[in-house]
Design a protein around this motif. Sequence first.
Motif, PDB file in Angstrom:
ATOM      1  N   VAL A 156       0.717  -1.400  -0.136  1.00  0.00           N
ATOM      2  CA  VAL A 156      -0.050   0.025  -0.095  1.00  0.00           C
ATOM      3  C   VAL A 156       1.097   1.267  -0.060  1.00  0.00           C
ATOM      4  N   PRO A 157       1.724   1.485   1.221  1.00  0.00           N
ATOM      5  CA  PRO A 157       2.487   2.738   0.991  1.00  0.00           C
ATOM      6  C   PRO A 157       3.712   2.589  -0.080  1.00  0.00           C
ATOM      7  N   GLN A 158       4.248   1.700  -0.386  1.00  0.00           N
ATOM      8  CA  GLN A 158       5.450   1.453  -1.157  1.00  0.00           C
ATOM      9  C   GLN A 158       5.180   1.297  -2.554  1.00  0.00           C
ATOM     10  N   PHE A 159       3.730   1.025  -2.845  1.00  0.00           N
ATOM     11  CA  PHE A 159       3.632   0.871  -4.335  1.00  0.00           C
ATOM     12  C   PHE A 159       2.041   1.530  -4.672  1.00  0.00           C
ATOM     13  N   ALA A 160       1.067   1.176  -4.151  1.00  0.00           N
ATOM     14  CA  ALA A 160      -0.276   1.368  -4.466  1.00  0.00           C
ATOM     15  C   ALA A 160      -0.496   3.072  -4.401  1.00  0.00           C
ATOM     16  N   GLU A 161      -0.086   3.587  -3.236  1.00  0.00           N
ATOM     17  CA  GLU A 161      -0.405   5.017  -3.043  1.00  0.00           C
ATOM     18  C   GLU A 161       0.801   5.911  -3.658  1.00  0.00           C
ATOM     19  N   GLN A 162       1.910   5.193  -4.089  1.00  0.00           N
ATOM     20  CA  GLN A 162       2.797   6.063  -4.985  1.00  0.00           C
ATOM     21  C   GLN A 162       2.568   6.231  -6.615  1.00  0.00           C
ATOM     22  N   LEU A 163       2.302   5.122  -7.050  1.00  0.00           N
ATOM     23  CA  LEU A 163       2.140   5.064  -8.534  1.00  0.00           C
ATOM     24  C   LEU A 163       1.191   5.975  -9.077  1.00  0.00           C
ATOM     25  N   PRO A 164       0.105   6.003  -8.743  1.00  0.00           N
ATOM     26  CA  PRO A 164      -0.755   6.976  -9.382  1.00  0.00           C
ATOM     27  C   PRO A 164      -0.497   8.315  -9.161  1.00  0.00           C
ATOM     28  N   LEU A 165       0.217   8.751  -8.374  1.00  0.00           N
ATOM     29  CA  LEU A 165       0.636  10.120  -7.957  1.00  0.00           C
ATOM     30  C   LEU A 165       1.731  10.317  -9.176  1.00  0.00           C
ATOM     31  N   LEU A 166       2.733   9.525  -9.049  1.00  0.00           N
ATOM     32  CA  LEU A 166       3.930   9.808  -9.788  1.00  0.00           C
ATOM     33  C   LEU A 166       3.507   9.643 -11.420  1.00  0.00           C
ATOM     34  N   ALA A 225      -8.731  12.995  -7.303  1.00  0.00           N
ATOM     35  CA  ALA A 225      -9.620  11.841  -7.575  1.00  0.00           C
ATOM     36  C   ALA A 225      -8.801  10.745  -7.833  1.00  0.00           C
ATOM     37  N   ALA A 226      -7.817  11.178  -9.026  1.00  0.00           N
ATOM     38  CA  ALA A 226      -7.032  10.007  -9.717  1.00  0.00           C
ATOM     39  C   ALA A 226      -6.435   9.244  -8.823  1.00  0.00           C
ATOM     40  N   ASN A 227      -5.716  10.033  -7.684  1.00  0.00           N
ATOM     41  CA  ASN A 227      -4.796   9.200  -6.684  1.00  0.00           C
ATOM     42  C   ASN A 227      -5.720   8.142  -5.836  1.00  0.00           C
ATOM     43  N   GLU A 228      -6.596   8.948  -5.300  1.00  0.00           N
ATOM     44  CA  GLU A 228      -7.359   8.162  -4.240  1.00  0.00           C
ATOM     45  C   GLU A 228      -8.100   6.943  -4.781  1.00  0.00           C
ATOM     46  N   THR A 229      -8.776   7.172  -6.029  1.00  0.00           N
ATOM     47  CA  THR A 229      -9.467   6.100  -6.336  1.00  0.00           C
ATOM     48  C   THR A 229      -8.584   4.858  -7.121  1.00  0.00           C
ATOM     49  N   THR A 230      -7.442   5.332  -7.686  1.00  0.00           N
ATOM     50  CA  THR A 230      -6.638   4.514  -8.348  1.00  0.00           C
ATOM     51  C   THR A 230      -5.986   3.511  -7.142  1.00  0.00           C
ATOM     52  N   ALA A 231      -5.252   4.303  -6.254  1.00  0.00           N
ATOM     53  CA  ALA A 231      -4.694   3.451  -5.213  1.00  0.00           C
ATOM     54  C   ALA A 231      -5.516   2.423  -4.447  1.00  0.00           C
ATOM     55  N   ASN A 232      -6.780   2.802  -4.467  1.00  0.00           N
ATOM     56  CA  ASN A 232      -7.599   1.928  -3.694  1.00  0.00           C
ATOM     57  C   ASN A 232      -7.802   0.845  -4.667  1.00  0.00           C
ATOM     58  N   LEU A 233      -8.005   1.051  -5.863  1.00  0.00           N
ATOM     59  CA  LEU A 233      -8.295   0.041  -6.812  1.00  0.00           C
ATOM     60  C   LEU A 233      -6.909  -1.028  -7.165  1.00  0.00           C
ATOM     61  N   ALA A 264      -4.649  -1.452  -4.814  1.00  0.00           N
ATOM     62  CA  ALA A 264      -4.721  -2.355  -3.482  1.00  0.00           C
ATOM     63  C   ALA A 264      -5.718  -3.306  -3.352  1.00  0.00           C
ATOM     64  N   GLY A 265      -6.827  -3.134  -3.837  1.00  0.00           N
ATOM     65  CA  GLY A 265      -8.160  -4.175  -3.904  1.00  0.00           C
ATOM     66  C   GLY A 265      -7.819  -5.222  -4.897  1.00  0.00           C
ATOM     67  N   MET A 266      -7.360  -4.899  -5.804  1.00  0.00           N
ATOM     68  CA  MET A 266      -6.878  -6.048  -7.012  1.00  0.00           C
ATOM     69  C   MET A 266      -5.775  -6.849  -6.573  1.00  0.00           C
ATOM     70  N   VAL A 267      -4.658  -6.284  -5.996  1.00  0.00           N
ATOM     71  CA  VAL A 267      -3.671  -7.091  -5.529  1.00  0.00           C
ATOM     72  C   VAL A 267      -4.247  -8.135  -4.130  1.00  0.00           C
ATOM     73  N   LYS A 268      -4.855  -7.480  -3.330  1.00  0.00           N
ATOM     74  CA  LYS A 268      -5.503  -8.464  -2.208  1.00  0.00           C
ATOM     75  C   LYS A 268      -6.360  -9.518  -2.906  1.00  0.00           C
ATOM     76  N   LEU A 269      -7.137  -9.394  -3.790  1.00  0.00           N
ATOM     77  CA  LEU A 269      -8.005 -10.381  -4.492  1.00  0.00           C
ATOM     78  C   LEU A 269      -6.828 -11.376  -5.142  1.00  0.00           C
ATOM     79  N   VAL A 270      -5.862 -11.067  -5.716  1.00  0.00           N
ATOM     80  CA  VAL A 270      -4.969 -11.810  -6.431  1.00  0.00           C
ATOM     81  C   VAL A 270      -4.241 -12.750  -5.238  1.00  0.00           C
TER      82      VAL A 270
END
Length: 475
Positions: free
Chosen positions: A156-166, A248-256, A258-264
């Motif tokens: 979450v902090p090392q990938f999902a939260e950083q990727l959309p913003l960068l 909007a892009a960061n919050e929604t995409t980061a959550n998406l 994280a949710g997808m990786v958890k499912l996998v």
Amino acid sequence: MTTPPPECPAHASGAAGVRRLYDPEAEADPMGVYDKLRAEHGAVAPVLLHDDLPAWLVLGYRENLEVLRTPSRFSSDSRRWSVFQRGELKPEHPLAPTISWQPLVVFADGEDQKRLRGAVSRGMGRFNRHGIRRHVTRVSNQLIDEFAAAGNADLVPQFAEQLPLLVMTNLLGLPEEEGPRLAEACRDLMKGTETSGASYVHILESLTRLVAEKHTDSGHDLASWLIDDAAGFSDDEVIQHLRLVLVAANETTANLIAGMVKLVLTDPRFRGNLSGGHMTLPDGLEQVLWDEPPLWVMPARYATGPMELGGQRIEEGDMLLMGLAAGNTDPAIRPDLATPMHGNRSHLAFGGGPHECPGQDIGRAIAETGIDVLLARLPDLRLTAEPDDLARIPAWTSHHLAELPVEFTPRRPREGEDTGVSARPAPREVIPQPLPQAEPQPSAATVPQPAATSMPPVRPPRRSLWSALTSWLRR
């Protein structure tokens, strides 16, 4: 506007069946509360917000679409809210910074909404999907290189939260070297820390400086396109809409992500279908958007006159909250939650009607590409915590993962890369245009879908998303 009616008796504190959306039960087990509200009231339920301010929570799938697609009856202009008109919304109220009207497309109706939305949509539509995916691939690899040799990470902090913003800082037109610092400021702001005020100032100063520079150095980026658009945006409108897109892009995409990786990581059948080629990542993302949309409750619409909706009497000026997660699990359209929804885009995750998210295809491209790179680089990812023990960020608007601790076989960074170097987006490429038009979504017919998962116990790790968003929007 007419004089607002007095408070509806159905919303009175202590009235039978009325629930507070901000209490511990609602934040810990939102799906359970939605089910109780549906059983007690049907497709539309009276609820109370902070300080017991009244609202209607729309639980039905079809009722959500009716509200979202009928702006003549359900306005986005918060100045219509009867609570506001009666002077009952105090400046210090936690809803005030977010609900109070601002000159943004999300608060606009009619011709003003068309003007603002048209400019944002035209700008977002000029990005090339292949160019975005190449950029996402580079940034994803750089982020993975920072922890690949360690054999463990919190995704979450090392990938999902950083990727959309960068990625989004690049698309907005900000210089490469500003990306990491701005991403850090956005994460700090969303967490609602003691330094979030300084982070907000940094973000606003960065966007203000960007807009000033783009007047003399226009490029292939959203800032330049909004400045040059025929809609005639003022500089302040450009800055505020860039801020809106970034959030909007960061919050929604980061959550998406994280949710997808958890499912996998937690569903062997799902991962097997992916690895066996029976399902694609885009199919799986739609499954997540059905089960755990980026926002569970989306504020807000305001009734333009008295009407009936879902069996409830709605008065002029009443607030309606879009229950996106509840609508996605409405038994009227999904009687069997165990049926997969792979690839079905008729969910409510991106809203609908004239305010439907204009950047959803970009969000999908970031999530799909980033996850694809992650699974290719680290194919033996393993979750190191029980799924039900994962910390979440509880709030009445959302219920999102705060951690995804994993382990994997340590791997060397890619050739020529150094794990000690902070991730930097690749230099901004000229992104050609235009994008092909997105395919129309499937009709909102009766749809089945997969079993809803029970919500795990919540350990609030930090301030709620809603509180953080109000800090973000406070001017």
